[in-house]
Design a protein around this motif. Structure first.
Motif, short mmCIF file in Angstrom:
data_model
loop_
_atom_site.label_atom_id
_atom_site.label_comp_id
_atom_site.label_asym_id
_atom_site.label_seq_id
_atom_site.Cartn_x
_atom_site.Cartn_y
_atom_site.Cartn_z
N TYR A 54 0.86 -1.18 0.00
CA TYR A 54 0.00 0.00 0.00
C TYR A 54 0.89 1.23 0.00
CZ TYR A 54 -3.93 -3.05 1.00
OH TYR A 54 -4.90 -4.02 0.91
N ARG A 55 0.65 2.12 -0.96
CA ARG A 55 1.46 3.32 -1.14
C ARG A 55 0.62 4.56 -0.89
NH1 ARG A 55 6.13 3.05 -4.00
NH2 ARG A 55 6.80 1.00 -4.70
N CYS A 56 1.26 5.64 -0.50
CA CYS A 56 0.58 6.91 -0.31
C CYS A 56 0.03 7.38 -1.65
CB CYS A 56 1.56 7.94 0.25
SG CYS A 56 0.84 9.59 0.45
N ARG A 57 -1.24 7.73 -1.68
CA ARG A 57 -1.86 8.18 -2.92
C ARG A 57 -1.34 9.55 -3.35
NH1 ARG A 57 -6.93 6.12 -5.43
NH2 ARG A 57 -6.96 4.76 -3.61
N ALA A 58 -0.82 10.32 -2.42
CA ALA A 58 -0.32 11.66 -2.75
C ALA A 58 1.10 11.64 -3.30
CB ALA A 58 -0.38 12.56 -1.52
N PRO A 82 3.29 -0.48 10.33
CA PRO A 82 3.65 0.14 9.05
C PRO A 82 4.79 -0.64 8.40
CG PRO A 82 4.54 1.42 10.84
CD PRO A 82 3.72 0.33 11.46
N LEU A 83 5.03 -0.37 7.14
CA LEU A 83 6.08 -1.05 6.39
C LEU A 83 7.43 -0.91 7.07
CD1 LEU A 83 6.72 -2.55 3.70
CD2 LEU A 83 7.23 -0.33 2.75
N ARG A 137 -2.92 3.67 -2.33
CA ARG A 137 -3.07 2.97 -3.60
C ARG A 137 -2.37 1.63 -3.43
NH1 ARG A 137 0.37 2.02 -7.41
NH2 ARG A 137 1.95 3.46 -6.68
N LEU A 138 -3.04 0.52 -3.78
CA LEU A 138 -2.47 -0.80 -3.63
C LEU A 138 -1.69 -1.18 -4.89
CD1 LEU A 138 -2.09 -3.53 -2.20
CD2 LEU A 138 -4.33 -4.20 -3.11
#
Length: 141
Positions: A54-58, A82-83, A137-138
Motif C-alpha cells: 500500500y502506497r501513499c496516494r499523494a 507500518p512497512l 493505492r495498492l
C-alpha cells in the motif's frame, strides 16, 4: 508507541496548496491534505485480501504491506504495523474533543488515518492503524 508531539513536521516532499489541489481529486484532497475521513465500509480496500504494498496516494511512498493487514470490522482498512518505522509519522490529535494519534505519511505529510492501541486485537503489536482507503493505492505483488 512513540508519538511525535511536535506541531512542525517538514516532510521531504513539499508542494503548494495549488499543486496538491491540481494533483488530487476533491475527496482525496479533503482526506489527505485536510485530515478528513471517508465514510466507514465504503473504501475500496476495506475488505480486500489482495497481496501487495500500500502506497501513499499523494506521493507514492510505501506505507504498509498486505501481510500486516487484518480484518478489524471497524469499516476502514486496518494494519498492525507500518512497512518501516520511518514510513509514517504519528502525532497527537486533539480534534473532535478527544485524544487520538494521527498517522501521516513521512514523505509528504499527508493525513492517512489514526492508530489505536489496547483494543485487544490478536495481532503481534496490539495496534490498529485505521487508514482511509482513499489515502492509499495498492500495488499488487
Amino acid at each position: 508507541m512513540s508519538v511525535d508531539r511536535t506541531s512542525s513536521i517538514t516532510p521531504p516532499v513539499q508542494k503548494s496548496d495549488e499543486e496538491w489541489r491540481a494533483q488530487l481529486t476533491p475527496e482525496e484532497y479533503r482526506v489527505l491534505r485536510q485530515a478528513g475521513t471517508e465514510a466507514p465500509f465504503v473504501g475500496e480496500y476495506t475488505d480486500t485480501k489482495t497481496v501487495g504494498v500500500y502506497r501513499c496516494r499523494a506521493c507514492d511512498a510505501e506505507l504498509f504491506r498486505s501481510e500486516q493487514k487484518f480484518d478489524s470490522h471497524c469499516g476502514w482498512p486496518s494494519f498492525f504495523s507500518p512497512l518501516a518505522g520511518d514510513a509514517i509519522i504519528e502525532r497527537e490529535d486533539r480534534s473532535m474533543g478527544m485524544l487520538r494519534v494521527e498517522v501521516l505519511c513521512a514523505n509528504c505529510g499527508s493525513h492517512l488515518g489514526h492508530v489505536f492501541s489496547g483494543e485487544g486485537y490478536d495481532t503481534p503489536t496490539d495496534l490498529r492503524y485505521c487508514i482511509n482507503s482513499i489515502s492509499m493505492r495498492l500495488e499488487e505483488a
